[in-house]
Design a protein around this motif. Structure first.
Motif, short mmCIF file in Angstrom:
data_model
loop_
_atom_site.label_atom_id
_atom_site.label_comp_id
_atom_site.label_asym_id
_atom_site.label_seq_id
_atom_site.Cartn_x
_atom_site.Cartn_y
_atom_site.Cartn_z
N GLY A 48 0.81 -1.21 0.00
CA GLY A 48 0.00 0.00 0.00
C GLY A 48 0.84 1.27 0.00
N GLY A 49 2.04 1.20 0.56
CA GLY A 49 2.91 2.36 0.60
C GLY A 49 3.59 2.67 -0.72
N LEU A 50 3.41 1.81 -1.72
CA LEU A 50 4.01 2.05 -3.03
C LEU A 50 3.12 2.85 -3.95
CD1 LEU A 50 5.58 -1.47 -3.76
CD2 LEU A 50 6.61 0.50 -2.60
N VAL A 51 1.88 3.11 -3.52
CA VAL A 51 0.95 3.88 -4.34
C VAL A 51 0.62 5.20 -3.65
CG1 VAL A 51 0.03 1.81 -5.43
CG2 VAL A 51 -1.09 2.72 -3.39
N GLY A 52 -0.08 6.06 -4.38
CA GLY A 52 -0.30 7.42 -3.90
C GLY A 52 -1.33 7.52 -2.79
N PRO A 53 -1.55 8.72 -2.28
CA PRO A 53 -2.53 8.94 -1.22
C PRO A 53 -3.91 8.45 -1.63
CG PRO A 53 -1.17 10.90 -1.53
CD PRO A 53 -0.84 9.95 -2.65
N GLY A 54 -4.61 7.84 -0.67
CA GLY A 54 -5.92 7.29 -0.99
C GLY A 54 -5.85 6.08 -1.89
N TYR A 55 -4.66 5.44 -1.96
CA TYR A 55 -4.44 4.26 -2.81
C TYR A 55 -4.68 4.58 -4.28
CZ TYR A 55 -4.29 1.57 1.50
OH TYR A 55 -3.95 1.08 2.73
N TRP A 56 -4.35 5.82 -4.68
CA TRP A 56 -4.63 6.25 -6.05
C TRP A 56 -3.34 6.70 -6.73
CZ3 TRP A 56 -8.70 5.29 -8.87
CH2 TRP A 56 -8.88 5.97 -10.09
N GLY A 57 -3.07 6.10 -7.89
CA GLY A 57 -1.90 6.49 -8.67
C GLY A 57 -0.61 6.02 -8.03
N PRO A 58 0.52 6.30 -8.68
CA PRO A 58 1.81 5.91 -8.12
C PRO A 58 2.26 6.87 -7.03
CG PRO A 58 2.12 7.05 -10.19
CD PRO A 58 0.63 6.94 -9.99
N ARG A 59 3.20 6.43 -6.22
CA ARG A 59 3.85 7.28 -5.23
C ARG A 59 5.33 7.32 -5.58
NH1 ARG A 59 2.69 8.41 0.27
NH2 ARG A 59 1.09 6.79 0.26
N GLY A 60 5.80 8.46 -6.07
CA GLY A 60 7.20 8.56 -6.45
C GLY A 60 7.47 7.81 -7.74
N GLY A 61 8.74 7.52 -7.98
CA GLY A 61 9.13 6.87 -9.22
C GLY A 61 8.97 5.36 -9.16
N ARG A 62 8.69 4.78 -10.31
CA ARG A 62 8.52 3.32 -10.37
C ARG A 62 9.86 2.62 -10.13
NH1 ARG A 62 3.37 2.07 -12.84
NH2 ARG A 62 4.03 -0.08 -13.19
N ALA A 63 10.94 3.20 -10.55
CA ALA A 63 12.25 2.56 -10.35
C ALA A 63 12.55 2.42 -8.86
CB ALA A 63 13.34 3.37 -11.05
N GLU A 64 12.24 3.47 -8.10
CA GLU A 64 12.47 3.41 -6.65
C GLU A 64 11.58 2.37 -5.99
OE1 GLU A 64 12.01 6.10 -8.42
OE2 GLU A 64 13.81 7.34 -8.11
N ALA A 65 10.33 2.26 -6.46
CA ALA A 65 9.42 1.27 -5.89
C ALA A 65 9.89 -0.15 -6.21
CB ALA A 65 8.00 1.48 -6.45
N ASN A 68 -6.73 -3.18 -6.46
CA ASN A 68 -7.16 -1.78 -6.45
C ASN A 68 -6.14 -0.83 -5.85
OD1 ASN A 68 -8.13 -0.95 -3.48
ND2 ASN A 68 -8.62 -3.10 -3.81
N TYR A 69 -4.95 -1.31 -5.51
CA TYR A 69 -3.90 -0.41 -5.07
C TYR A 69 -3.33 0.29 -6.29
CZ TYR A 69 -3.76 -2.83 -0.50
OH TYR A 69 -4.05 -3.37 0.73
N GLY A 70 -3.79 1.48 -6.53
CA GLY A 70 -3.32 2.24 -7.69
C GLY A 70 -4.43 2.84 -8.55
N PRO A 71 -5.43 2.12 -9.00
CA PRO A 71 -5.51 0.66 -9.07
C PRO A 71 -4.50 0.09 -10.08
CG PRO A 71 -7.34 1.66 -10.24
CD PRO A 71 -6.58 2.79 -9.61
N GLU A 72 -4.20 -1.17 -9.91
CA GLU A 72 -3.34 -1.98 -10.77
C GLU A 72 -1.85 -1.71 -10.57
OE1 GLU A 72 -4.55 -1.60 -14.84
OE2 GLU A 72 -6.66 -2.10 -14.41
N VAL A 73 -1.51 -0.53 -10.05
CA VAL A 73 -0.11 -0.11 -9.99
C VAL A 73 0.74 -1.08 -9.17
CG1 VAL A 73 1.47 1.69 -9.18
CG2 VAL A 73 -0.66 2.32 -10.35
N ALA A 74 0.27 -1.43 -7.97
CA ALA A 74 1.09 -2.26 -7.08
C ALA A 74 1.36 -3.63 -7.68
CB ALA A 74 0.42 -2.40 -5.72
N GLY A 91 -11.40 6.55 -7.37
CA GLY A 91 -10.68 7.79 -7.08
C GLY A 91 -10.00 7.64 -5.74
N PRO A 92 -9.23 8.65 -5.34
CA PRO A 92 -8.56 8.58 -4.03
C PRO A 92 -9.56 8.39 -2.90
CG PRO A 92 -7.70 10.41 -5.33
CD PRO A 92 -8.90 9.90 -6.07
#
Length: 280
Positions: free
Chosen positions: A22-39, A59-65, A92-93
């Protein structure tokens, strides 16, 4: 020290302290958090540090995680267990809707299979029971996916003890995910049932969503000081000592915080310290 290994579903041994995404995606579990390379690097570091249980959801992202897990770790090592969840649609977030019709669950599971690049998901957890769909239909959909070899084990998220008992009459349940931490123990009855049946309990918000580190009681601070540790590390160590079925999967986007969390597994709490923490 608390037992380090738990065998999920009777055949998947994992180190009890895992990693949540969950910490790899943005606030409210929406979108990425930071760069994908770092994740991706953080995921690889977790596995290099010995993590064998990674918890995620479609739904984390969704799909991002799920995508990040596959990008970073596929092909997966034999000891690595990926647990994901379906049954919730995020729009949405902090906006989500339960979706538990059998055709929805099938579509979600098959999409997770594609994103994770696997033919079978080790642990597939129903994110919420849909109150508009009979429980038997939701569990039946998961049982059918299991019979087809697309799911190895079935888990449930946010359930009461009564719901868990009913579910166990229909399908084998390998895991439960409910809120549980040092200061929030409302699922004690569910935990007791998991202990009785040998079901893994993956406590979400194992650090109280940060509240334990911001507003920790004096007793927690004292125990932490005695070990040269942080209060969050003590909270995780307490979970590992408290029950053999508890398998916390704290999430973070920080390499430093990841190291702190994983080091919690090395903290040995004395009987006196456990007694102090147990009564909080």
């Amino acid at each position: 020290m608390a037992e380090e290994i738990f065998t999920v579903g009777g055949d998947l041994p994992v180190r009890r302290l895992g990693f949540g995404t969950g910490g790899l995606v943005g606030p409210g579990y929406w979108g990425p958090r930071g760069g994908r390379a770092e994740a991706r690097e953080l995921l690889r570091t977790a596995v290099e540090r010995g993590v064998t249980l990674i918890d995620t959801a479609d739904n984390y992202g969704p799909e991002v995680a799920e995508e990040l897990i596959a990008e970073a770790l596929h092909p997966y090592g034999e000891q690595l267990v990926i647990a994901t969840k379906g049954g919730v649609v995020r729009t949405g977030p902090d906006q989500w809707h339960v979706a538990g019709r059998p055709e929805q669950l099938r579509e979600m599971c098959e999409a997770s299979l594609r994103r994770l690049r696997v033919e079978r998901i080790d642990l597939y957890q129903l994110h919420r029971f849909d109150p508009s769909v009979p429980m038997a239909e939701q569990l039946g959909a998961l049982a059918q996916l299991r019979a087809e070899g697309k799911i190895r084990h079935i888990g449930l998220d946010t359930v009461t003890a009564g719901q868990l008992r009913l579910a166990l009459e229909s399908v084998p349940v390998a895991s439960v995910q409910n809120a549980y931490n040092l200061l929030e123990r409302g699922s004690a009855e569910v935990l007791a049932l998991c202990e009785e049946r040998g079901i893994a309990f993956l406590p979400y918000y194992p650090l109280g969503s940060g509240s334990l580190t911001r507003e920790s009681a004096a007793a927690v601070t004292a125990v932490a000081a005695a070990h040269g540790a942080g209060t969050g590390q003590v909270a995780l160590a307490w979970l590992l000592h408290h029950s053999r079925v508890l398998c916390p999967t704290p999430g973070t986007g920080s390499p430093e915080h990841l190291a702190e969390n994983l080091d919690a597994a090395t903290i040995h709490l004395s009987p006196r310290e456990l007694a102090v923490l147990d009564v909080l």
